[in-house]
Design an enzyme around this catalytic site. Structure first.
Site, PDB file in Angstrom:
ATOM      1  N   SER A 143       0.925  -1.254  -0.084  1.00 54.05           N
ATOM      2  CA  SER A 143       0.146  -0.002  -0.017  1.00 54.05           C
ATOM      3  C   SER A 143       0.750   1.312   0.117  1.00 54.05           C
ATOM      4  CB  SER A 143      -0.929   0.114   1.205  1.00 54.05           C
ATOM      5  OG  SER A 143      -1.829  -1.165   1.361  1.00 54.05           O
TER       6      SER A 143
HETATM    7  N1  SAH Z   1      -0.779  -4.909   3.892  1.00 54.36           N
HETATM    8  C1  SAH Z   1      -0.066  -5.317   2.798  1.00 54.36           C
HETATM    9  C2  SAH Z   1      -0.661  -4.967   1.564  1.00 54.36           C
HETATM   10  C3  SAH Z   1      -1.941  -5.569   1.363  1.00 54.36           C
HETATM   11  S1  SAH Z   1      -2.429  -5.933  -0.395  1.00 54.36           S
HETATM   12  C4  SAH Z   1       1.488  -4.588   2.913  1.00 54.36           C
HETATM   13  O1  SAH Z   1       1.737  -4.083   3.937  1.00 54.36           O
HETATM   14  O2  SAH Z   1       2.150  -4.955   1.945  1.00 54.36           O
HETATM   15  C5  SAH Z   1      -3.769  -6.796  -0.157  1.00 54.36           C
HETATM   16  C6  SAH Z   1      -3.302  -8.342   0.179  1.00 54.36           C
HETATM   17  O3  SAH Z   1      -4.436  -9.033   0.716  1.00 54.36           O
HETATM   18  C7  SAH Z   1      -2.747  -9.202  -0.653  1.00 54.36           C
HETATM   19  O4  SAH Z   1      -1.362  -9.670  -0.403  1.00 54.36           O
HETATM   20  C8  SAH Z   1      -3.674 -10.230  -0.950  1.00 54.36           C
HETATM   21  O5  SAH Z   1      -3.042 -11.170  -1.457  1.00 54.36           O
HETATM   22  C9  SAH Z   1      -4.426 -10.246   0.135  1.00 54.36           C
HETATM   23  N2  SAH Z   1      -5.798 -11.059   0.104  1.00 54.36           N
HETATM   24  C10 SAH Z   1      -6.707 -10.963  -0.656  1.00 54.36           C
HETATM   25  N3  SAH Z   1      -7.594 -11.469  -0.335  1.00 54.36           N
HETATM   26  C11 SAH Z   1      -7.523 -12.151   0.934  1.00 54.36           C
HETATM   27  C12 SAH Z   1      -8.362 -12.913   1.699  1.00 54.36           C
HETATM   28  N4  SAH Z   1      -9.495 -13.104   1.597  1.00 54.36           N
HETATM   29  N5  SAH Z   1      -7.641 -13.229   2.936  1.00 54.36           N
HETATM   30  C13 SAH Z   1      -6.396 -12.989   3.384  1.00 54.36           C
HETATM   31  N6  SAH Z   1      -5.659 -12.246   2.523  1.00 54.36           N
HETATM   32  C14 SAH Z   1      -6.316 -11.925   1.333  1.00 54.36           C
END
Ligand code: SAH
Length: 215
Positions: free
Chosen positions: A64
């Site tokens: 992000s």
């Molecule tokens: N917090 C992260 C950025 C998040 S991007 C950081 O600091 O880098 C969103 C993330 O959510 C991605 O890695 C994606 O694979 C994950 N994601 C998507 N759907 C999800 C779900 N149902 N359960 C857990 N993680 C999920």
């Protein structure tokens, strides 16, 4: 894995930029100032690490934008020792910010490749959140309740199952919406168990994945 004076200088500038965009909580700014974000990006993106922008981290996902990390962290009102659940570990950067604030962090990631990469990488920086591979929609019932829950991918609607895993007095922070732009929301669980919702403006996140098609 080098964190040079140059990187530290760039980080200071980034913090000033985030401060000017409206983040006032010094503990949040100082946590961001401690974490070498450049080490979370693929080397081809190093020069962008301290721009206030999101970047690809593989598997079609992004780390992000620092302002967004700061904004969500600010909304969480983290206190030392709190138990926090993060949905969407990704690069692990947000989890490290929460650890720097003294929280006990539990984080769930849906994509195995990213999960494996981050689980291997974070301890090398000295960060040890508890990481889980699974579907964050379901939360982590075994470890509930949590003081705070943070969703870092867009939820098409309010993720109801997560409310049940929140302590009384706890807060859920989640971007909600199924279009490209979502509304940042906080949901507080009041003393009588009632839920109080508040909106905090428009943001853009990658969507939560509902099945394992991307593994
Ligand atoms: N917090 C992260 C950025 C998040 S991007 C950081 O600091 O880098 C969103 C993330 O959510 C991605 O890695 C994606 O694979 C994950 N994601 C998507 N759907 C999800 C779900 N149902 N359960 C857990 N993680 C999920």
């Amino acid at each position: 894995m080098i964190d040079s004076f140059k990187h530290k200088g760039l980080r200071k500038q980034l913090i000033e930029e985030i401060r000017q965009k409206g983040i006032q909580d010094e503990s949040v700014l100082s946590a961001i100032g401690k974490i070498p974000r450049h080490l979370f990006l693929d080397s081809s993106f190093l020069e962008y690490a301290y721009q206030d922008k999101p970047f690809p981290i593989g598997s079609g996902q992004t780390i992000s934008q620092p302002y967004t990390v700061a904004f969500q962290t600010d909304l969480l009102r983290v206190k030392k020792g709190e138990k926090i659940l993060e949905i969407g570990t990704g690069s692990g950067y947000q989890a490290c910010v929460l650890l720097e604030l003294g929280a006990k962090v539990f984080s769930v990631e849906r994509q195995k490749k990213l999960f494996d990469k981050t689980r291997e990488f974070l301890p090398r920086l000295g960060y040890r959140p508890r990481l889980f591979y699974g579907d964050g929609y379901k939360g982590l019932p075994t470890f509930a309740p949590f003081d705070k829950i943070l969703v870092t991918a867009a939820a098409p609607e309010l993720p109801v199952e997560l409310f049940e895993q929140l302590n009384i007095g706890g807060r859920l922070v989640v971007p909600v919406g199924s279009s490209e732009i979502q509304q940042m929301m906080t949901i507080d669980k009041m003393a009588d168990g009632e839920l109080r919702e508040e909106k905090h403006g428009a943001f853009r996140f990658v969507p939560l994945l509902e099945d394992k098609a991307n593994d």
